[in-house]
Design a protein around this motif. Structure first.
Motif, PDB file in Angstrom:
ATOM      1  N   UNK A  94       0.820  -1.210   0.000  1.00 45.06           N
ATOM      2  CA  UNK A  94       0.000   0.000   0.000  1.00 45.06           C
ATOM      3  C   UNK A  94       0.858   1.266   0.000  1.00 45.06           C
ATOM      4  N   UNK A  95       1.930   1.290   0.790  1.00 48.04           N
ATOM      5  CA  UNK A  95       2.735   2.514   0.933  1.00 48.04           C
ATOM      6  C   UNK A  95       3.316   3.003  -0.384  1.00 48.04           C
ATOM      7  N   UNK A  96       3.917   2.141  -1.236  1.00 49.08           N
ATOM      8  CA  UNK A  96       4.433   2.662  -2.517  1.00 49.08           C
ATOM      9  C   UNK A  96       3.349   3.267  -3.391  1.00 49.08           C
ATOM     10  N   UNK A  97       2.160   2.647  -3.398  1.00 53.23           N
ATOM     11  CA  UNK A  97       1.068   3.196  -4.191  1.00 53.23           C
ATOM     12  C   UNK A  97       0.601   4.533  -3.658  1.00 53.23           C
ATOM     13  N   UNK A 133       9.486   6.467   2.366  1.00 50.78           N
ATOM     14  CA  UNK A 133       9.579   7.925   2.230  1.00 50.78           C
ATOM     15  C   UNK A 133      10.979   8.338   1.787  1.00 50.78           C
ATOM     16  N   UNK A 134      11.987   7.652   2.247  1.00 50.97           N
ATOM     17  CA  UNK A 134      13.354   7.950   1.803  1.00 50.97           C
ATOM     18  C   UNK A 134      13.498   7.651   0.303  1.00 50.97           C
ATOM     19  N   UNK A 135      12.871   6.578  -0.148  1.00 50.13           N
ATOM     20  CA  UNK A 135      12.881   6.285  -1.590  1.00 50.13           C
ATOM     21  C   UNK A 135      12.138   7.371  -2.366  1.00 50.13           C
ATOM     22  N   UNK A 136      11.075   7.892  -1.749  1.00 52.52           N
ATOM     23  CA  UNK A 136      10.308   8.944  -2.419  1.00 52.52           C
ATOM     24  C   UNK A 136      11.095  10.232  -2.571  1.00 52.52           C
ATOM     25  N   UNK A 137      12.137  10.438  -1.749  1.00 54.21           N
ATOM     26  CA  UNK A 137      12.960  11.642  -1.873  1.00 54.21           C
ATOM     27  C   UNK A 137      13.730  11.664  -3.186  1.00 54.21           C
ATOM     28  N   UNK A 138      13.862  10.526  -3.850  1.00 56.57           N
ATOM     29  CA  UNK A 138      14.575  10.446  -5.123  1.00 56.57           C
ATOM     30  C   UNK A 138      13.637  10.492  -6.324  1.00 56.57           C
ATOM     31  N   UNK A 144       6.006  15.125  -5.201  1.00 54.84           N
ATOM     32  CA  UNK A 144       6.147  13.919  -4.384  1.00 54.84           C
ATOM     33  C   UNK A 144       7.314  14.074  -3.407  1.00 54.84           C
ATOM     34  N   UNK A 145       8.414  14.642  -3.875  1.00 52.30           N
ATOM     35  CA  UNK A 145       9.574  14.862  -2.988  1.00 52.30           C
ATOM     36  C   UNK A 145       9.200  15.796  -1.842  1.00 52.30           C
ATOM     37  N   UNK A 146       8.512  16.877  -2.200  1.00 53.51           N
ATOM     38  CA  UNK A 146       8.111  17.838  -1.175  1.00 53.51           C
ATOM     39  C   UNK A 146       7.154  17.200  -0.178  1.00 53.51           C
TER      40      UNK A 146
END
Length: 786
Positions: A94-97, A133-138, A144-146
């Motif tokens: 669920x989290x990645x989606x 969330x750390x993966x989302x920073x990239x 999405x980063x913000x």
């Protein structure tokens, strides 16, 4: 899935909830999501089998192609995660989606996605959420980063740094300060400010040292605005499922208004803070590969500028790379630096070499152990350099090196340096050992090691240099504080009482430290109850118990000052009743009576001596009461006539025979002799004012008392006759004047204004009378005009 309704509405409305959410019509799916929310909320148990039906479907809810349906789907996901016990199994799907499909959507959708992700943290899936969330920073999309940075900040603010650790994301957030998107840069700065609240400036600054100066200045400005001891102090406001008891405790303590509850709140918040070590988050670097090829040649150059140049380059490399690879071979480098410290006579070069060794010790930490003792030996010996900047640099080096070793391997070097011929080396070594003892425990400082350090320290307590002595006492006091009295006292029994009390004094002031050099909380070591307190300490305690009373007189709580003086003059009785002590205190509190003698002099006055012992007569000062105008240059006959006509009261106290003493008179003033048995002495040479004065004849009660007084009403002018004791020297603190005692017991005082005051005393007295001399009445003398 279809994006339009299509088909017969009655067909999908009859479908069960789990089939509606999979229908191709988005309206059917949206209706199914709404029914799911009601279904999840109405289950009797979090282990209901209804939740298991949706384990494979929840991941599809968050990636619904229709935004309207996706908003409703997020409500269903939130209810599922909050109510179902098996919800934790779905976090990886669920989290990645949520991050890829919801954080860049509408504001309402983004807010609901935040709620779901934070709910996963609450059910103790914080590690998985933080990784996502750390993966989302990239991510390539700035929105999405913000959003990921904002979610990290919100999670840290609510759950605290213990629940959401800072270490996994801090290295990825710092580069975002240079992001091309302004919203990302601003959000990254806000997150670092939140991190600052939880770990403090001292821990955060090493992590952001490579940030651009202008950005660092902006962060510093934000840091300065915070009040970490007040409104901005971080507090955990949201708790994990396993922390519900802690949540209840926090709610109870916050509702209470007692001081104890406030302390409990602070204790809970301290436990919630992460103990973060910035050193662990740095990447180790092998600096040996970055040294110039001619480094070892230049470091031995005869030109001090070349030696200093390569050392400056080395310190720059070490500063930029604070964490070093522990497996590299630093032997040659450390050997060259030790040689400079021990033998190089150029102070700037030795100073930079000491800083390089400090950086190496901090960068290697425990890996510096094999070099520690050798480095400490040369640094302690170099303390002979009396320049303050060099001594401070060497102290920093010793402090950085010591954590990699302990007192046992250091003992041989330390004992040898404690006997160094240069006093400042002994002093600085003792100060360094004091700090080592402050970090020691009974495990790191066993008895066998303690016995190695005590003899040289005890010997230095008798050193000729006072700084060495004081530092030795401080070291022994720290050992006393660290190990306790029972371990130290048996080894220092040969010391005298004064030195023992000095050690105890330093032990009371000592502060124990942890391995990081920070004060640690510990119970104070109590001293022996039978210890003898020095007189100086006793006097300080007595002075501390003095209390000031309304009359302006200062009185001790137990005894008055006069009682202490009396006890010092005469032997004290074996015991005093309590009532008598109270009576003394009350008597001292009263104001002194207005008499010609102080209260204390009367109290301590001994009985007068017998007539066989000659007592020298004294004419006391002339007071300013009952005064009439006086005229100078009175003839001798007129004066005698006045004396004969004066009324004299009967005198009951004896006037003993005058004894002549050989006293030098003032050569500048004339001396009038009325008899061969005259006596001369020095009196105050102030002119008598134009008033008639009263003179009295008294005998001193004690040779140590000065009975001369100044008259306040006549601006301090006095005229008195003081004859010294036979056994004591003549007082020389009074201005010279001339006075003559005649054989007919007439006292004539001659002053600078040539005024004469005489007093006639009846000589037919009982010389065996024991009436105190202070009972002699004053003789009124009235001056007449010429």
């Amino acid at each position: 899935m279809a994006t339009s309704g299509g088909g017969d509405d009655n067909e999908w409305q009859k479908l069960p909830c789990d089939e509606k959410v999979q229908h191709k019509a988005w309206k059917a799916r949206m209706t199914g999501y709404e029914e799911c929310v009601k279904l999840f909320r109405t289950q009797d148990s979090d282990k209901s089998p209804e939740f298991s039906k949706y384990l494979g479907l929840i991941k599809k809810f968050v990636i619904d192609t229709n935004e309207n349906a996706r908003e409703k789907a997020l409500d269903a996901v939130f209810a599922f995660v909050e109510e179902a016990q098996v919800a934790g199994k779905t976090v990886g799907e669920v989290a990645p989606g949520l991050i890829s499909k919801c954080l860049n959507g509408r504001a309402k959708m983004k807010e609901r996605a935040f709620d779901v992700l934070l709910m996963y943290v609450e059910i103790e899936k914080q590690a998985d959420i933080e990784d996502e969330l750390v993966k989302g920073l990239e991510n390539k999309q700035p929105k999405i980063v913000q959003a990921c940075v904002e979610l990290l900040r919100k999670g840290l603010s609510e759950f605290g740094s213990k629940v959401l650790p800072i270490k996994p994301f801090i290295k990825q957030v710092v580069p975002l300060l240079d992001d091309r998107d302004k919203s990302v840069r601003d959000e990254a700065k806000l997150l670092l400010v939140e991190v600052y609240k939880w770990i403090g400036k001292q821990t955060l600054l090493p992590l952001i040292q490579n940030v651009k100066p202008i950005q660092l200045q902006e962060l510093q400005t934000e840091f300065d605005k915070l009040d970490l001891n007040g409104a901005d102090k971080p507090r955990q406001t949201r708790f994990l499922r396993s922390q519900q008891d802690l949540k209840q405790k926090m709610e109870q303590t916050q509702a209470s208004t007692t001081v104890g509850a406030s302390v409990a709140i602070e204790d809970v918040n301290v436990e919630m803070q992460e103990d973060l070590d910035p050193f662990e988050m740095m990447e180790p670097v092998n600096i040996l590969d970055r040294l110039p090829k001619d480094f070892f040649d230049k470091i031995e150059s005869k030109q001090w500028k070349e030696r200093k140049e390569v050392l400056d380059d080395l310190i720059t490399i070490l500063t930029q790379n604070p964490k070093l690879v522990p497996d590299a071979d630093y032997f040659e480098l450390i050997k060259a630096l030790k040689k400079i410290i021990s033998k190089d006579s150029n102070v700037p070069v030795a100073l930079v070499a000491a800083k390089c060794l400090t950086a190496l010790a901090k960068g290697l930490r425990k890996a510096f152990k094999s070099h520690a003792v050798g480095v400490l030996e040369v640094c302690l010996d170099r303390f002979r350099e009396k320049k303050t900047n060099v001594i401070e640099a060497l102290r920093e080096t010793c402090d950085a090196v010591y954590p990699s070793t302990n007192l046992d391997p250091l003992s041989e070097v330390a004992v040898a340096v404690l006997a160094h011929k240069t006093p400042i080396v002994r002093q600085c070594t003792e100060q360094f050992l004091t700090k080592c003892f402050a970090m020691a425990t009974q495990t790191t400082l066993p008895k066998k090691v303690l016995k190695l350090y005590l003899p040289p320290l005890i010997k230095n307590t008798g050193d000729a240099d006072p700084s060495v002595r004081d530092s030795a006492f401080e070291s022994l006091g720290m050992l006393w504080k660290c190990l306790g009295e029972k371990h130290i006292l048996p080894n220092i029994t040969d010391l005298d009482e004064l030195k023992l009390n000095k050690i105890k004094e330093y032990a009371e002031k000592a502060v124990l430290l942890n391995l990081r050099g920070e004060p640690r909380s510990t119970a104070a070591v109590t001293t022996a109850s039978t210890a003898v307190v020095p007189k100086s300490a006793a006097s300080s305690v007595n002075s501390a118990t003095m209390t000031k009373k309304p009359g302006g007189s200062t009185v001790a709580k137990s005894d008055s000052i006069a009682d202490k003086d009396e006890e010092s003059a005469t032997p004290a009785p074996a015991a005093k009743p309590a009532a008598a002590a109270k009576k003394k205190t009350a008597t001292t509190a009263k104001p002194a009576a207005t008499t010609s003698e102080p209260v204390e002099e009367k109290r301590r006055e001994p009985r007068p001596q017998k007539a066989s012992t000659p007592i020298i007569g004294v004419v006391s000062h002339i007071t300013s009461s009952r005064v009439k105008q006086s005229v100078t240059n009175i003839s001798s006959s007129t004066l005698n006539g006045k004396l004969n006509s004066a009324k004299v009261r009967p005198i009951t106290a004896p006037v003993l025979s005058m004894k002549t003493t050989n006293v030098q008179s003032n050569p500048q003033r004339p001396v009038a002799f009325h008899s061969t048995q005259a006596i001369e002495t020095k009196v105050r040479s102030k002119p008598i004012s134009s008033t008639v004065r009263r003179s009295s004849l008294t005998t001193p009660c004690s040779p140590s008392l000065n009975l001369q007084r100044q008259s306040l009403l006549t601006n301090g002018s006095t005229s008195s006759l003081t004859t010294p004791n036979i056994q004591g020297p003549l007082r020389s603190d009074t201005p010279p004047s001339t006075i003559t005692l005649t054989n007919s017991t007439t006292a004539i005082l001659r002053t600078s204004s040539n005024d004469i005051i005489s007093s006639s005393i009846n000589s037919n007295l009982n010389t065996k009378s024991r009436i105190p001399m202070r009972a002699i009445p004053r003789i009124m003398i009235k001056k007449s005009s010429a």
